[in-house]
Design a protein around this motif. Structure first.
Motif, short mmCIF file in Angstrom:
data_model
loop_
_atom_site.label_atom_id
_atom_site.label_comp_id
_atom_site.label_asym_id
_atom_site.label_seq_id
_atom_site.Cartn_x
_atom_site.Cartn_y
_atom_site.Cartn_z
N ARG A 171 13.79 -34.60 -141.47
CA ARG A 171 15.22 -34.66 -141.14
C ARG A 171 16.09 -34.23 -142.32
O ARG A 171 17.19 -33.73 -142.13
N LEU A 196 6.48 -36.29 -133.35
CA LEU A 196 7.42 -35.49 -132.57
C LEU A 196 8.42 -36.39 -131.85
O LEU A 196 9.62 -36.10 -131.81
N ASP A 197 7.92 -37.48 -131.26
CA ASP A 197 8.81 -38.41 -130.56
C ASP A 197 9.83 -39.02 -131.52
O ASP A 197 10.99 -39.21 -131.17
N VAL A 200 12.63 -36.53 -132.30
CA VAL A 200 13.56 -36.32 -131.19
C VAL A 200 14.44 -37.53 -130.96
O VAL A 200 15.66 -37.42 -130.77
N SER A 201 13.83 -38.72 -131.03
CA SER A 201 14.58 -39.94 -130.72
C SER A 201 15.41 -40.44 -131.88
O SER A 201 16.35 -41.22 -131.69
N SER A 211 21.31 -34.39 -132.41
CA SER A 211 20.16 -34.38 -131.52
C SER A 211 19.30 -33.15 -131.76
O SER A 211 19.76 -32.13 -132.24
N CYS A 212 18.02 -33.25 -131.41
CA CYS A 212 17.10 -32.13 -131.58
C CYS A 212 16.07 -32.15 -130.47
O CYS A 212 15.90 -33.16 -129.77
N THR A 213 15.39 -31.04 -130.28
CA THR A 213 14.35 -30.90 -129.25
C THR A 213 13.09 -30.34 -129.88
O THR A 213 13.14 -29.64 -130.90
N VAL A 214 11.95 -30.64 -129.27
CA VAL A 214 10.66 -30.13 -129.72
C VAL A 214 9.93 -29.55 -128.52
O VAL A 214 9.76 -30.22 -127.51
N LEU A 234 10.77 -27.17 -133.54
CA LEU A 234 11.80 -28.21 -133.64
C LEU A 234 13.14 -27.51 -133.84
O LEU A 234 13.32 -26.76 -134.81
N TRP A 236 17.65 -27.72 -133.36
CA TRP A 236 18.80 -28.64 -133.28
C TRP A 236 20.10 -27.85 -133.27
O TRP A 236 20.12 -26.67 -133.52
#
Length: 236
Positions: A171, A196-197, A200-201, A211-214, A234, A236
């Protein structure tokens, strides 16, 4: 254009702990770098192109049992700051050092445990140095694997503080001004989905970067034979 044709190559430039050569000269053989020695003006013009056009790799992969942050510190200390800041692409490893819990003759291979704090600390140190000095980065790839890449050593990924520590370090990189995605390579680490979780969380202790996505983007054969390397993006 001439500088770019001479200096931009596909081979990665390795930053290793035994890096004792001139840091302006990549450790690959097909680079023609003698032009940077012609005079000061050409050197000043050519070196930023060399640094911005190459993929730099910290360390020598999972072959080393030693964290790679010392190699990165040496590199940053040796090279001029504006050249460090001109690097656009970087690869490095999150080595998970494994140990033997116990061994009884005649009972097969001993179980392995992870969590050598030196590696988690080294990884965070590298991320902090990268955030501070490599402000021009546009592409980052991080490979997660165990030292030696043996099949047995790739079965365990700590499920508690180690996951949170690696997530918080990643991060930090998400704060780089020109970076909006990171490739994460899972070299058969059991429990990698937990990391990964976590990314994202978010959660307690993770720097806030929105926020971000994988998403998985590729699966390839790794080493030794039979292992799969899954690459996630990953963003964002």
């Amino acid at each position: 254009m001439i500088y770019y044709l001479l200096l931009a190559k596909d081979d990665k430039v390795s930053i290793e702990s035994d890096f004792v050569r001139n840091p302006h000269l990549p450790s690959v053989t097909n680079h023609i770098t003698s032009i940077v020695r012609v005079n000061k003006q050409i050197s000043d013009e050519a070196l930023p192109i060399l640094y911005s056009s190459q993929v730099f790799r910290i360390g020598n992969g999972f072959r080393s049992r030693h964290p790679d942050d010392d190699a990165l510190k040496m590199f940053i200390k040796t090279v001029r700051p504006h050249l460090i800041a001109s690097i656009t692409s970087l690869d490095f490893n999150a080595s998970l050092d494994m140990g033997l819990a116990w061994f009884l003759p005649g009972f097969g291979l001993p179980p392995l445990f992870s969590g050598n704090l030196a590696y988690a600390s080294s990884f965070r140190s590298m991320c902090q140095q990268i955030l501070k000095n490599m402000t021009g980065l546009k592409s980052v790839t991080i490979s997660f694997g165990a030292w030696g890449r043996s099949i047995n050593a790739l079965r365990m990924f700590s499920r508690t503080a180690t996951v949170s520590g690696f997530a918080a370090s990643i991060r930090l990189l998400m704060k780089l001004p020109r970076l909006n995605q990171i490739e994460l390579v899972d070299c058969n680490i059991l429990g990698f989905q937990l990391l990964l979780d976590k990314l994202v969380s978010g959660g307690p202790g993770l720097p806030g970067t929105g926020s971000c996505t994988v998403v998985p983007i590729s699966v390839s054969d790794g080493h030794p034979g039979g292992l799969l390397m899954t690459t996630y993006l990953l963003s964002w």
